[in-house]
Design an enzyme around this catalytic site. Sequence first.
Site, PDB file in Angstrom:
ATOM      1  N   SER A 131     -19.516 -17.575  21.405  1.00 11.42           N
ATOM      2  CA  SER A 131     -19.924 -18.954  21.727  1.00 11.42           C
ATOM      3  C   SER A 131     -19.856 -19.145  23.234  1.00 11.42           C
ATOM      4  O   SER A 131     -18.811 -18.906  23.841  1.00 11.42           O
ATOM      5  CB  SER A 131     -18.971 -19.959  21.072  1.00 11.42           C
ATOM      6  OG  SER A 131     -18.949 -19.753  19.692  1.00 11.42           O
ATOM      7  N   ARG A 184      -9.328 -24.151  21.839  1.00 11.56           N
ATOM      8  CA  ARG A 184      -9.781 -23.135  22.811  1.00 11.56           C
ATOM      9  C   ARG A 184      -9.044 -23.245  24.147  1.00 11.56           C
ATOM     10  O   ARG A 184      -9.626 -23.031  25.220  1.00 11.56           O
ATOM     11  CB  ARG A 184     -11.288 -23.219  23.060  1.00 11.56           C
ATOM     12  CG  ARG A 184     -12.147 -22.982  21.853  1.00 11.56           C
ATOM     13  CD  ARG A 184     -12.087 -21.516  21.383  1.00 11.56           C
ATOM     14  NE  ARG A 184     -13.092 -21.265  20.384  1.00 11.56           N
ATOM     15  CZ  ARG A 184     -12.927 -21.507  19.079  1.00 11.56           C
ATOM     16  NH1 ARG A 184     -11.779 -21.983  18.617  1.00 11.56           N
ATOM     17  NH2 ARG A 184     -13.892 -21.242  18.229  1.00 11.56           N
ATOM     18  N   GLU A 205     -17.230 -21.901  27.532  1.00  8.56           N
ATOM     19  CA  GLU A 205     -16.035 -21.292  26.930  1.00  8.56           C
ATOM     20  C   GLU A 205     -15.537 -20.049  27.676  1.00  8.56           C
ATOM     21  O   GLU A 205     -14.349 -19.939  27.962  1.00  8.56           O
ATOM     22  CB  GLU A 205     -16.303 -20.964  25.449  1.00  8.56           C
ATOM     23  CG  GLU A 205     -15.048 -20.525  24.733  1.00  8.56           C
ATOM     24  CD  GLU A 205     -15.281 -20.163  23.277  1.00  8.56           C
ATOM     25  OE1 GLU A 205     -15.734 -21.026  22.515  1.00  8.56           O
ATOM     26  OE2 GLU A 205     -15.011 -19.021  22.908  1.00  8.56           O
TER      27      GLU A 205
HETATM   28  C1  LIG Z   1     -19.511 -11.633  19.467  1.00 11.68           C
HETATM   29  C2  LIG Z   1     -18.321 -12.483  19.880  1.00 11.68           C
HETATM   30  C3  LIG Z   1     -17.765 -13.379  18.986  1.00 11.68           C
HETATM   31  C4  LIG Z   1     -16.657 -14.162  19.349  1.00 11.68           C
HETATM   32  N1  LIG Z   1     -16.142 -15.033  18.429  1.00 11.68           N
HETATM   33  C5  LIG Z   1     -15.078 -15.797  18.756  1.00 11.68           C
HETATM   34  C6  LIG Z   1     -14.531 -16.713  17.799  1.00 11.68           C
HETATM   35  O1  LIG Z   1     -14.979 -16.815  16.664  1.00 11.68           O
HETATM   36  N2  LIG Z   1     -13.476 -17.460  18.174  1.00 11.68           N
HETATM   37  C7  LIG Z   1     -12.920 -17.361  19.419  1.00 11.68           C
HETATM   38  O2  LIG Z   1     -11.941 -18.079  19.694  1.00 11.68           O
HETATM   39  N3  LIG Z   1     -13.412 -16.497  20.334  1.00 11.68           N
HETATM   40  C8  LIG Z   1     -14.464 -15.725  20.045  1.00 11.68           C
HETATM   41  N4  LIG Z   1     -14.987 -14.857  20.968  1.00 11.68           N
HETATM   42  C9  LIG Z   1     -14.387 -14.779  22.309  1.00 11.68           C
HETATM   43  C10 LIG Z   1     -13.391 -13.595  22.484  1.00 11.68           C
HETATM   44  O3  LIG Z   1     -13.561 -12.633  21.493  1.00 11.68           O
HETATM   45  C11 LIG Z   1     -11.932 -14.068  22.489  1.00 11.68           C
HETATM   46  O4  LIG Z   1     -11.733 -15.066  23.457  1.00 11.68           O
HETATM   47  C12 LIG Z   1     -10.951 -12.912  22.730  1.00 11.68           C
HETATM   48  O5  LIG Z   1      -9.633 -13.366  22.530  1.00 11.68           O
HETATM   49  C13 LIG Z   1     -11.063 -12.314  24.125  1.00 11.68           C
HETATM   50  O6  LIG Z   1     -10.253 -11.141  24.174  1.00 11.68           O
HETATM   51  P1  LIG Z   1     -10.436 -10.065  25.308  1.00 11.68           P
HETATM   52  O7  LIG Z   1      -9.349  -9.063  25.170  1.00 11.68           O
HETATM   53  O8  LIG Z   1     -11.810  -9.546  25.297  1.00 11.68           O
HETATM   54  O9  LIG Z   1     -10.159 -10.965  26.606  1.00 11.68           O
HETATM   55  P2  LIG Z   1     -10.867 -10.843  28.023  1.00 11.68           P
HETATM   56  O10 LIG Z   1     -12.281 -11.293  27.903  1.00 11.68           O
HETATM   57  O11 LIG Z   1     -10.603  -9.521  28.612  1.00 11.68           O
HETATM   58  O12 LIG Z   1     -10.066 -11.948  28.840  1.00 11.68           O
HETATM   59  C14 LIG Z   1     -10.262 -13.323  28.574  1.00 11.68           C
HETATM   60  C15 LIG Z   1      -9.285 -14.119  29.448  1.00 11.68           C
HETATM   61  O13 LIG Z   1      -7.957 -13.829  29.049  1.00 11.68           O
HETATM   62  C16 LIG Z   1      -7.201 -13.275  30.136  1.00 11.68           C
HETATM   63  N5  LIG Z   1      -6.359 -12.219  29.577  1.00 11.68           N
HETATM   64  C17 LIG Z   1      -6.763 -11.164  28.816  1.00 11.68           C
HETATM   65  N6  LIG Z   1      -5.701 -10.421  28.447  1.00 11.68           N
HETATM   66  C18 LIG Z   1      -4.608 -11.012  29.002  1.00 11.68           C
HETATM   67  C19 LIG Z   1      -3.209 -10.721  28.993  1.00 11.68           C
HETATM   68  N7  LIG Z   1      -2.711  -9.673  28.319  1.00 11.68           N
HETATM   69  N8  LIG Z   1      -2.369 -11.545  29.685  1.00 11.68           N
HETATM   70  C20 LIG Z   1      -2.853 -12.626  30.357  1.00 11.68           C
HETATM   71  N9  LIG Z   1      -4.158 -12.960  30.400  1.00 11.68           N
HETATM   72  C21 LIG Z   1      -5.022 -12.160  29.726  1.00 11.68           C
HETATM   73  C22 LIG Z   1      -8.240 -12.737  31.110  1.00 11.68           C
HETATM   74  O14 LIG Z   1      -7.743 -12.709  32.448  1.00 11.68           O
HETATM   75  C23 LIG Z   1      -9.363 -13.751  30.947  1.00 11.68           C
HETATM   76  O15 LIG Z   1      -9.068 -14.913  31.692  1.00 11.68           O
HETATM   77  C24 LIG Z   1     -16.091 -14.052  20.638  1.00 11.68           C
HETATM   78  C25 LIG Z   1     -16.644 -13.139  21.549  1.00 11.68           C
HETATM   79  C26 LIG Z   1     -17.748 -12.351  21.183  1.00 11.68           C
HETATM   80  C27 LIG Z   1     -18.322 -11.378  22.164  1.00 11.68           C
END
Ligand SMILES: Cc1cc2nc3c(=O)[nH]c(=O)nc-3n(C[C@H](O)[C@H](O)[C@H](O)COP(=O)(O)OP(=O)(O)OC[C@H]3O[C@@H](n4cnc5c(N)ncnc54)[C@H](O)[C@@H]3O)c2cc1C
Length: 345
Positions: free
Chosen positions: A240, A170, A335
């Site tokens: 998580s 992570r 996380e």
């Molecule tokens: C129901 C649920 C289940 C999930 N299950 C998992 C799982 O099984 N495993 C897991 O690892 N995660 C899980 N997650 C967490 C999440 O889905 C991941 O971390 C996902 O990659 C976040 O993507 P996002 O586009 O929503 O990022 P955001 O939430 O928009 O951003 C997260 C971080 O990344 C940065 N960021 C986003 N895009 C960029 C970019 N293009 N360049 C630089 N920085 C950037 C943001 O500034 C922020 O710091 C889950 C979340 C939910 C709600």
Amino acid sequence: MSQIVKPDFIQEYVSLKPHNSFRFDATARFYGQITHLYQLDLAVKWANANRVSICMLGEGSNLLLTGDLDALVLINNLKGIALSRSENFAELTVSAGESWHQVVTYAVDNSFAGIENLALIPGSAGAAPVQNIGAYGVEVKDTLARVQVFDRSSGELLWIDAKECGFAYRDSHFKGIWADKYFITAICLKLNLDCQVKVSYGGLAEGLPSQPSIKQVFDRVCEVRTAKLPDLKMIGNAGSFFKNPIVTNDEYQKIHQSYPDLVAFAFEGRWKLAAGWMIDKAGWKGVSQDGVGVYEKQALCLVNHSTDRADSLLKLEQDIKLDIKQKFGVVLEREPVQLGKVPLI
Ligand SMILES: Cc1cc2nc3c(=O)[nH]c(=O)nc-3n(C[C@H](O)[C@H](O)[C@H](O)COP(=O)(O)OP(=O)(O)OC[C@H]3O[C@@H](n4cnc5c(N)ncnc54)[C@H](O)[C@@H]3O)c2cc1C
């Protein structure tokens, strides 16, 4: 403000409630959707010239918004998937704003193996390397070949080899030393054409044939996740909320003596403890307080039932962490990424 004119697509005082899966309300001082790379260049030049800090978001599914952001918030909406094949591999070059689950679906539909265990993880493809998303024994680093980034000070686009990105459980340099340096604009995945799948983790093999297809594994992952995790359309959450703590063998043995039913996995010479199991054991599963709570089917998942502000969630987090420290001697680590000022709780 400098002579560089604010680009038209940048708006002011925009609510970020639709842009975070917890559905907390916070306002971005400046806000823009990026659908083309030239917009990113314009926005960064304007922000740098005016000393406005910048934050890039994907779908906000790993965010904890604790207050308004005096910054330019850019939503990455860059789209496109390009495919190239060699004898044994398929390379997918994916723009950062593509939905991660759609990328997995595309790979599965074309029988490209390697990311089927990561089905139904919400969020954008560009955020996948940030915390090295993982599920069911697979992490994105296992198939990631390289990451395309936009350098925030030089405006250059460059490809970084995945081996350079500091991937860990992570974690990556994008979450750490590169957090203020690069925006991710695309990723390149190297997927197998040999149909090999991995089902040895977390009871995934149950109900599957001995040599399941990529599609069968994908369907099983979707089934398990849908049964276990709350529907984002109904209940705000960020998956998580705590990482699974990693402890030494001595620490593990000590906890195991007091809790013989402790759930833990051997991990790189140490032990990864199931944080959800500890939270459940401590009696928190299903607890609700002040509009937030611990999901009744998965104790690792904190949920927002009915509040616009993160204060009560921060209080719940504090209460759980204190209790787990007292009962197990383990410090839980959050996380999701926190953005915004820290309210006093
Ligand atoms: C129901 C649920 C289940 C999930 N299950 C998992 C799982 O099984 N495993 C897991 O690892 N995660 C899980 N997650 C967490 C999440 O889905 C991941 O971390 C996902 O990659 C976040 O993507 P996002 O586009 O929503 O990022 P955001 O939430 O928009 O951003 C997260 C971080 O990344 C940065 N960021 C986003 N895009 C960029 C970019 N293009 N360049 C630089 N920085 C950037 C943001 O500034 C922020 O710091 C889950 C979340 C939910 C709600």
